[in-house]
Scaffold this active site. Sequence first.
Site, PDB file in Angstrom:
ATOM      1  N   ASP A  91      49.591  37.169  38.125  1.00 59.10           N
ATOM      2  CA  ASP A  91      50.199  35.859  37.895  1.00 59.10           C
ATOM      3  C   ASP A  91      51.706  36.023  38.013  1.00 59.10           C
ATOM      4  OD1 ASP A  91      51.041  37.056  35.625  1.00 59.10           O
ATOM      5  OD2 ASP A  91      50.001  35.732  34.242  1.00 59.10           O
ATOM      6  N   GLY A  93      54.155  35.289  35.962  1.00 61.18           N
ATOM      7  CA  GLY A  93      54.962  35.478  34.760  1.00 61.18           C
ATOM      8  C   GLY A  93      55.443  34.148  34.204  1.00 61.18           C
ATOM      9  N   ASP A 145      56.403  29.260  38.933  1.00 60.19           N
ATOM     10  CA  ASP A 145      56.457  27.811  38.719  1.00 60.19           C
ATOM     11  C   ASP A 145      56.840  27.520  37.279  1.00 60.19           C
ATOM     12  OD1 ASP A 145      54.199  28.770  37.454  1.00 60.19           O
ATOM     13  OD2 ASP A 145      52.983  27.019  37.908  1.00 60.19           O
ATOM     14  N   ASP A 273      39.834  32.245  36.149  1.00 61.03           N
ATOM     15  CA  ASP A 273      40.144  33.366  35.258  1.00 61.03           C
ATOM     16  C   ASP A 273      40.226  32.802  33.861  1.00 61.03           C
ATOM     17  OD1 ASP A 273      43.031  32.208  35.599  1.00 61.03           O
ATOM     18  OD2 ASP A 273      43.171  33.639  33.954  1.00 61.03           O
ATOM     19  N   CYS A 311      18.910  40.995  30.285  1.00 58.22           N
ATOM     20  CA  CYS A 311      20.278  41.213  30.782  1.00 58.22           C
ATOM     21  C   CYS A 311      20.413  42.657  31.267  1.00 58.22           C
ATOM     22  CB  CYS A 311      21.299  40.922  29.694  1.00 58.22           C
ATOM     23  SG  CYS A 311      23.004  41.287  30.186  1.00 58.22           S
ATOM     24  N   CYS A 313      23.272  44.295  31.790  1.00 58.76           N
ATOM     25  CA  CYS A 313      24.597  44.859  31.520  1.00 58.76           C
ATOM     26  C   CYS A 313      24.457  46.207  30.805  1.00 58.76           C
ATOM     27  CB  CYS A 313      25.428  43.881  30.694  1.00 58.76           C
ATOM     28  SG  CYS A 313      25.206  44.030  28.915  1.00 58.76           S
ATOM     29  N   CYS A 316      23.211  45.827  27.091  1.00 59.79           N
ATOM     30  CA  CYS A 316      21.826  45.376  26.876  1.00 59.79           C
ATOM     31  C   CYS A 316      20.785  46.375  27.405  1.00 59.79           C
ATOM     32  CB  CYS A 316      21.609  44.015  27.529  1.00 59.79           C
ATOM     33  SG  CYS A 316      22.549  42.717  26.705  1.00 59.79           S
ATOM     34  N   HIS A 342      29.252  43.070  27.836  1.00 58.67           N
ATOM     35  CA  HIS A 342      28.187  42.083  28.011  1.00 58.67           C
ATOM     36  C   HIS A 342      28.766  40.740  28.464  1.00 58.67           C
ATOM     37  CE1 HIS A 342      24.698  39.534  27.375  1.00 58.67           C
ATOM     38  NE2 HIS A 342      25.551  38.700  26.791  1.00 58.67           N
TER      39      HIS A 342
END
Length: 387
Positions: A91, A93, A145, A273, A311, A313, A316, A342
């Site tokens: 980004d 800043g 910006d 995000d 799941c 992950c 899990c 997770h």
Amino acid sequence: MAKYTLLKTEGRAKRATFETVHGVVQTPCFMNVGTVGVIKGAVSTEDLKEVGCQVELSNTYHLHVRTGDQIIKELGGLHKFMVWDRPILTDSGGFQVYSLADIRKIKEEGVTFRSHIDGHKIFMGPEESMTIQSNLGSTIAMAFDECPPALAERSYVQNSVERTTRWLARCKDKMAQLNSLPDTVNKHQLLFGINQGAVYDDIRIEHAKRISEMDLDGYAVGGLAVGETHEQMYHVLDQVVPYLPQAKPTYLMGVGTPQNIIEAVNRGIDFFDCVYPSRNGRHGHVYTNQGKRNLFNKRYEKDMRPIEEGCQCPACRTYSRAYIHHLLKAKEMLGMRLCVLHNLYFYNHLMEQIRGALDQGRFADFKKEKLDELQMVSREKEEKAKK
Ligand SMILES: [Zn+2]
């Protein structure tokens, strides 16, 4: 250098690939937020690959004040530093300047403010932000910006947005110059512009038209998720996205819940995000298709099921709710880490499901089913709360 290919559309929803020097991103995509070059919660870059992260997002302001972009450049750039070979978005800043730092002064040249770490004076304008992001060598740099508060006066927003447009032109020039230098970390760094205008439709639309003419690599909608309602956010997207180039990626900054993401994909957004999955994970709050669970809750003390059945992950596949509950109670770092892993997997997997639905031309059905499921959960919670 970047190539954005639309594979499918359904209504305004887009399914695409975005080719960069650091690999191809399948969109819609959720970027995993690693503020200082790491996802909080002791998550390594190996972990990120395991949870299906396509793009890591790092923070220009935080890396500038600690450890310093100059040092990271000397060490070969952020990719090498954090050992991550997939795309990184940094980004500008800008958001942190307005939200974290105090004593700021906004002028045409840029903003003067004090570091939130040691109070020293920093000046940041478009050229400084581009230089820092170039030093980091991220795949995608964001334009510098001003993010005016959602409830700012119309005249303030109008002036601010006009300045943001002038700053964008300066960002573009500066990046072209930086990308042409011999010692630049990533000579193919891409630039995304950011639409602003708070909740004023006409200001946002006019700004979207102006920045679309500037032929950037992608376009973000900023200044949302800063205090407006979800309905206002969706309304802004309905107004603005039609004026952004369809043949370029779109990015909704800082959003949001699984519901927000599904609604925004439906309105033509590619990139997202949000700190929710990692922040909630660090507090023992985990996302499931049956709603959020708080693993601190005593009801999980003897629950030997995984966080979510089925799941895939890393948490899990191996550990139970009971064990994670125990780790959290004992303030062991592994408890927090497993919850974050997770949650990141849950978000990345949600995006995979969204892409799959778009591929099959059944996003409208998927959206309805998923939102019903998530709504049903919140209804159940309300009923429980009443009892
Ligand atoms: Zn899981």
